[in-house]
Design a protein around this motif. Sequence first.
Motif, short mmCIF file in Angstrom:
data_model
loop_
_atom_site.label_atom_id
_atom_site.label_comp_id
_atom_site.label_asym_id
_atom_site.label_seq_id
_atom_site.Cartn_x
_atom_site.Cartn_y
_atom_site.Cartn_z
N SER A 154 89.46 51.04 8.03
CA SER A 154 88.82 50.57 6.80
C SER A 154 88.55 49.07 6.85
O SER A 154 89.17 48.33 7.61
CB SER A 154 89.70 50.91 5.60
N ASN A 196 96.12 50.69 2.50
CA ASN A 196 95.60 49.51 3.17
C ASN A 196 95.34 48.39 2.19
O ASN A 196 95.57 47.20 2.51
CB ASN A 196 94.30 49.87 3.91
N SER A 252 86.81 48.78 1.51
CA SER A 252 86.84 50.23 1.68
C SER A 252 87.76 50.90 0.68
O SER A 252 88.74 50.30 0.21
CB SER A 252 87.28 50.59 3.11
N TYR A 253 87.48 52.17 0.40
CA TYR A 253 88.34 52.95 -0.49
C TYR A 253 89.65 53.27 0.22
O TYR A 253 89.67 53.60 1.40
CB TYR A 253 87.64 54.25 -0.90
N GLY A 254 90.74 53.21 -0.51
CA GLY A 254 92.04 53.55 0.05
C GLY A 254 93.12 52.69 -0.58
O GLY A 254 92.92 51.49 -0.82
N GLN A 310 90.52 53.69 -7.49
CA GLN A 310 90.55 52.40 -6.79
C GLN A 310 90.93 51.26 -7.71
O GLN A 310 91.62 50.31 -7.30
CB GLN A 310 89.19 52.14 -6.14
N ASN A 351 86.38 46.86 12.20
CA ASN A 351 85.54 47.68 11.34
C ASN A 351 84.07 47.27 11.48
O ASN A 351 83.19 48.13 11.66
CB ASN A 351 85.98 47.56 9.89
N HIS A 410 82.18 55.86 1.74
CA HIS A 410 82.99 55.05 0.83
C HIS A 410 84.26 54.51 1.48
O HIS A 410 85.00 53.76 0.85
CB HIS A 410 83.37 55.88 -0.40
N THR A 411 84.52 54.88 2.74
CA THR A 411 85.74 54.41 3.40
C THR A 411 85.38 53.56 4.62
O THR A 411 85.13 52.37 4.50
CB THR A 411 86.61 55.60 3.82
N ASP A 412 85.38 54.17 5.80
CA ASP A 412 85.19 53.40 7.03
C ASP A 412 83.79 52.81 7.16
O ASP A 412 83.62 51.75 7.76
CB ASP A 412 85.49 54.29 8.25
N GLU A 415 81.75 59.70 5.19
CA GLU A 415 82.77 58.68 4.91
C GLU A 415 82.14 57.34 4.52
O GLU A 415 82.61 56.27 4.91
CB GLU A 415 83.69 58.48 6.13
N LEU A 451 81.81 50.69 -3.97
CA LEU A 451 82.46 52.00 -3.99
C LEU A 451 81.79 52.92 -5.00
O LEU A 451 81.58 54.11 -4.73
CB LEU A 451 83.94 51.85 -4.32
#
Length: 349
Positions: free
Chosen positions: A310, A320, A315-317, A23, A296, A235-237, A233, A7
């Motif tokens: 994600s 989840n 993944s970032y978030g 995070q 994913n 840093h996420t998906d 995206e 990340l």
Amino acid sequence: MIGLVMLFSAGAVKGAQDLLFKQIVWVFISFLAGLYASVVNLEWLRNRSALIFALCILGLVLTLIPGIGVKVNGAQRWIGLGSLRIQPSEFAKIGIVLLLAKYFADQQRVISTLLKGFIWPSVIIGSACGLILLQPDFGTCFLCGAVGATLMFQAGVGLRWLLPVAGLAVLLFSILVYFDPVRIRRVTSFLDVEANANDSAYQLWQGMLAFGVGGLDGVGLGMGRQQMYFLPEAHTDFIFPVIGEELGLLATFTILLTFLIMFFSVGVRLRQISRMYEYLLAMGALLFVILQAIINMGVVTGCLPTKGMSLPFISYGGSNLVVTFLFVGLVINVMRRKDNPSPIQAREL
């Protein structure tokens, strides 16, 4: 730990230090949530399954109310609490698993009947999936439906009902995708990625380029270029292609192998559990984590149509991550009860 390191690298253009700090906070919260789930009394949780599911449904309804739900890129999936955003569809996964596990454990004698064995569980799954579909979130809806149907099959629901209804659900789902311009464009782009590399398949094409550039051992941590405005995206998906570019095939294969080990190790031990409630609880938790990882990885490697979902743990978030740790905690809780069963108290005559 891999997620935090990647990340910081993948979020270079998004403000890496800020993303990393947020995070780390979410990881701490998630760890506490998972720790609680690993020691909570499962019978206490079982008695409150309906209440938890009702709260999840309430959260999904609130998401759709203007002024409460937060819309991002045309999708209204979050509830805003100041600077904090919560995604109720993630927590709905827990509600589905808890209520289905309790329902089938309580109705074991009538699972073979149409009303109580098939229709009522379908209503439970359909109520959550329908609200998620209105957000719209086709991927999470599909995931919840797939896990719910699998739990029904594992509980003993007959295929003579499951297969026709599952086929009808897939047909209706396909029709909705066909008449949704954004989703059908993702499907057509997936079928010919290179021809749409500069248009609707741009993100997928950049992800595939990242894997190709990384090769076997990668270009080096922090040396990747795709997250520098090339890969949206990142840093996420699409954090998995960043790992492939910087750390190479060895790292991506190791992550895949870790998920496989988790699936098979838990799956083998689940066969030794005799109580249906605990079996379905752990099975549902395991399926939600593993299937999301498969979707994913399938998306970012071009094996599945593009869908924003994600990668668990990495993944970032926040939402989840919390739900994933809760699921792992529930699995640990079930396994510990299997290894240390409660002693049976003899009745006094």
